[in-house]
Design an enzyme around this catalytic site. Sequence first.
Site, PDB file in Angstrom:
ATOM      1  N   HIS A  21      33.666  28.816  33.259  1.00 54.99           N
ATOM      2  CA  HIS A  21      34.392  28.165  34.314  1.00 54.99           C
ATOM      3  C   HIS A  21      33.891  28.530  35.729  1.00 54.99           C
ATOM      4  O   HIS A  21      34.212  27.619  36.418  1.00 54.99           O
ATOM      5  CB  HIS A  21      35.851  29.152  34.167  1.00 54.99           C
ATOM      6  CG  HIS A  21      36.008  30.445  34.735  1.00 54.99           C
ATOM      7  ND1 HIS A  21      35.872  31.578  34.043  1.00 54.99           N
ATOM      8  CD2 HIS A  21      36.234  30.611  36.195  1.00 54.99           C
ATOM      9  CE1 HIS A  21      35.961  32.348  34.694  1.00 54.99           C
ATOM     10  NE2 HIS A  21      36.144  32.075  36.185  1.00 54.99           N
ATOM     11  N   ASP A  53      41.435  34.642  34.680  1.00 56.49           N
ATOM     12  CA  ASP A  53      40.572  34.757  35.773  1.00 56.49           C
ATOM     13  C   ASP A  53      41.074  35.625  36.972  1.00 56.49           C
ATOM     14  O   ASP A  53      40.509  36.819  37.375  1.00 56.49           O
ATOM     15  CB  ASP A  53      40.284  33.368  36.151  1.00 56.49           C
ATOM     16  CG  ASP A  53      39.213  33.467  37.484  1.00 56.49           C
ATOM     17  OD1 ASP A  53      38.170  33.897  37.512  1.00 56.49           O
ATOM     18  OD2 ASP A  53      39.885  33.022  38.728  1.00 56.49           O
ATOM     19  N   GLU A  78      30.900  25.759  39.542  1.00 58.86           N
ATOM     20  CA  GLU A  78      31.304  26.449  40.811  1.00 58.86           C
ATOM     21  C   GLU A  78      30.212  27.238  41.646  1.00 58.86           C
ATOM     22  O   GLU A  78      29.965  26.929  42.498  1.00 58.86           O
ATOM     23  CB  GLU A  78      32.586  27.349  40.777  1.00 58.86           C
ATOM     24  CG  GLU A  78      33.956  26.499  40.782  1.00 58.86           C
ATOM     25  CD  GLU A  78      34.357  26.125  41.837  1.00 58.86           C
ATOM     26  OE1 GLU A  78      34.397  26.694  43.060  1.00 58.86           O
ATOM     27  OE2 GLU A  78      34.840  24.684  41.990  1.00 58.86           O
ATOM     28  N   ASP A  79      29.531  27.845  40.925  1.00 63.24           N
ATOM     29  CA  ASP A  79      28.635  28.624  41.321  1.00 63.24           C
ATOM     30  C   ASP A  79      27.126  28.818  40.940  1.00 63.24           C
ATOM     31  O   ASP A  79      26.212  29.470  41.239  1.00 63.24           O
ATOM     32  CB  ASP A  79      29.074  30.196  41.262  1.00 63.24           C
ATOM     33  CG  ASP A  79      30.293  30.694  41.838  1.00 63.24           C
ATOM     34  OD1 ASP A  79      30.680  30.270  43.086  1.00 63.24           O
ATOM     35  OD2 ASP A  79      31.230  31.066  40.900  1.00 63.24           O
ATOM     36  N   ASP A 115      66.497  52.055  31.328  1.00 63.33           N
ATOM     37  CA  ASP A 115      65.301  51.790  30.375  1.00 63.33           C
ATOM     38  C   ASP A 115      63.849  52.014  31.195  1.00 63.33           C
ATOM     39  O   ASP A 115      63.194  51.170  30.847  1.00 63.33           O
ATOM     40  CB  ASP A 115      65.373  50.204  30.193  1.00 63.33           C
ATOM     41  CG  ASP A 115      65.399  49.239  31.631  1.00 63.33           C
ATOM     42  OD1 ASP A 115      65.312  49.891  32.527  1.00 63.33           O
ATOM     43  OD2 ASP A 115      64.983  47.936  31.604  1.00 63.33           O
TER      44      ASP A 115
END
Length: 580
Positions: A69, A135, A73-74, A256
Amino acid sequence: MNTIVEEIKKRAEPSYWPKIEKAINFAIQAHKGQKRLTGEDYVRHPLRTALILSEFRFGPKTLSAAILHDVYEDTPITLETIEKNFGKDIRFLIEGVSNLSKLKYRGTERHVENLRKLFIVMAQDIRIILIKLADRLDNLNTLYALEPERAKRIAMETLEIYAPIAHRLGMGDLKGKLEDAAFAFAFPKEFEWIQNNFKDEYEEGKKYLERIKPSVKKELVKNGVIPLEIHARPKRYYSLYKKLQKYQMDITKIYDLVALRVVVKDIEQCYLTMAIVHKLWKPMIGRIKDYIALPKPNGYRSLHTTVFCVDGRITEFQIRTKQMHDEAEQGIAAHWQYSEKKGLKKYIPGPIKKELGWINQLRDWQRSFKQTSPDEFLESLKIDFFKDRIFVFTPKGDIVELPEDATPIDFSYHIHSDIGDHCTGAKVNGKLVNFNTRLKNGDIVEIMTNPKNQPSRDWLKFARTGLAKNRIKKFIRSSLEKKEKSKLEVLKQFSQKFIFEKIAPQIKKTEKIEKTGKIIISGEKNISHNLAKCCKPKKRDEIIGYITKTKGISIHKKDCKNAKLLKKKWPSKLINASWN
């Protein structure tokens, strides 16, 4: 890094591994030499993202997209290269995650616009938002490397948007992890206070439940129930903090903090288990919740009961089947039915369309908020879609889903805007109630209407949902516009009447009528007038009159620029005129 890869391999199906391994090798090569702010190799982040998703048994396409992913982008690698190596579906998912990554929440107006885009992406393919959630979770665990202000912004964004989305998708475990990781950076003082004050209670609660587990199991087996699991479930820190806020931070009201969860074979044994627990220990009135007969809006199913247990200690039991338990922890991923091996392009499988229906509702809902301010949109979004939900019923037994704390006004507008606009009263469970009554799970709500009734501005005090508030405001605006229009019409009629009864007779006496052509002004003949020099109207031109202070009526062409300007500035001084 090898440890992460080995763990992904261990969780993945053997037939998936060659495709996943190809993506891992590609990502390692693409990110070679890149470092994160923490100083670690960059590729560890996308690998951990895939590791988080591997817990939910996703297929090779989803895991490969998670691994890749950040490549687009990078790194210099293009989407075309990714498609060539891994196919169109993985390219589609990576492109979707990349679009989400570009959404920076700075400034309310920009924030709202980005949220609209987020909802569109979610509707396209739910896997995109799931990769983004994983992510985000890994990024939260490294927030310490960022400046405090930026870390807090990301943490708040997580608590307000991403964790509620995980909740609506039924992914309780992921939602809890997101909240706890963000809590420490969004509210550091409160987080530290919770840690310091409740650590001992947590530990003591766990020891208590471990002590009573054998006797619970023994009684269940004696009555024909073989539990698959019995384990303690500690309440998460952020969830505890929110609940404490409801009870003025009084820990004695929290029953609880640590609950005993019993997992059994089928629904019949769920109810039998509850009966056995109630036989052993007295239940608290009002604390029995049947989420099997009436599941929560995100699909959560379970039986909850709170009893006076061993030593008189108030203890919560949660009883469910294995399938219910998986769905409660993993939500939509637990019954994921993508047939990735067959290459299906159906992004939202049929069996889970119902669970994803709220996304389409969200898309439709936001259309009605286009004219509202960004602040109002955000506030309505948090209440209408991301607040805890309740189920109420119509008198015919139809289920209506509303946010917690909703009122009969919200219910009426949820059914139909006409019912809301003409609402005169409400009954809850057969009793007349005020409009500010807060509805509870399971209430039966009946709305009484009268065609002559209209919304009141006071209703805005009772409405909780943005939908109801928006409709009420729209009606009030429309009413005000009608009143203003009516006032202008009366003013114009009064102005014309005053001119012809008081001013016109004086003009007739003192000024000569021009011989350039007979003109009828608002039905009257022989009214002193002059032809405007700017447009020089002639016979057969469409004309209009303007009332001057000293020169009677000035006659202009209707399309004259000056006449249009006068119409904007002094509409009440314009008067009908025509050639005779």
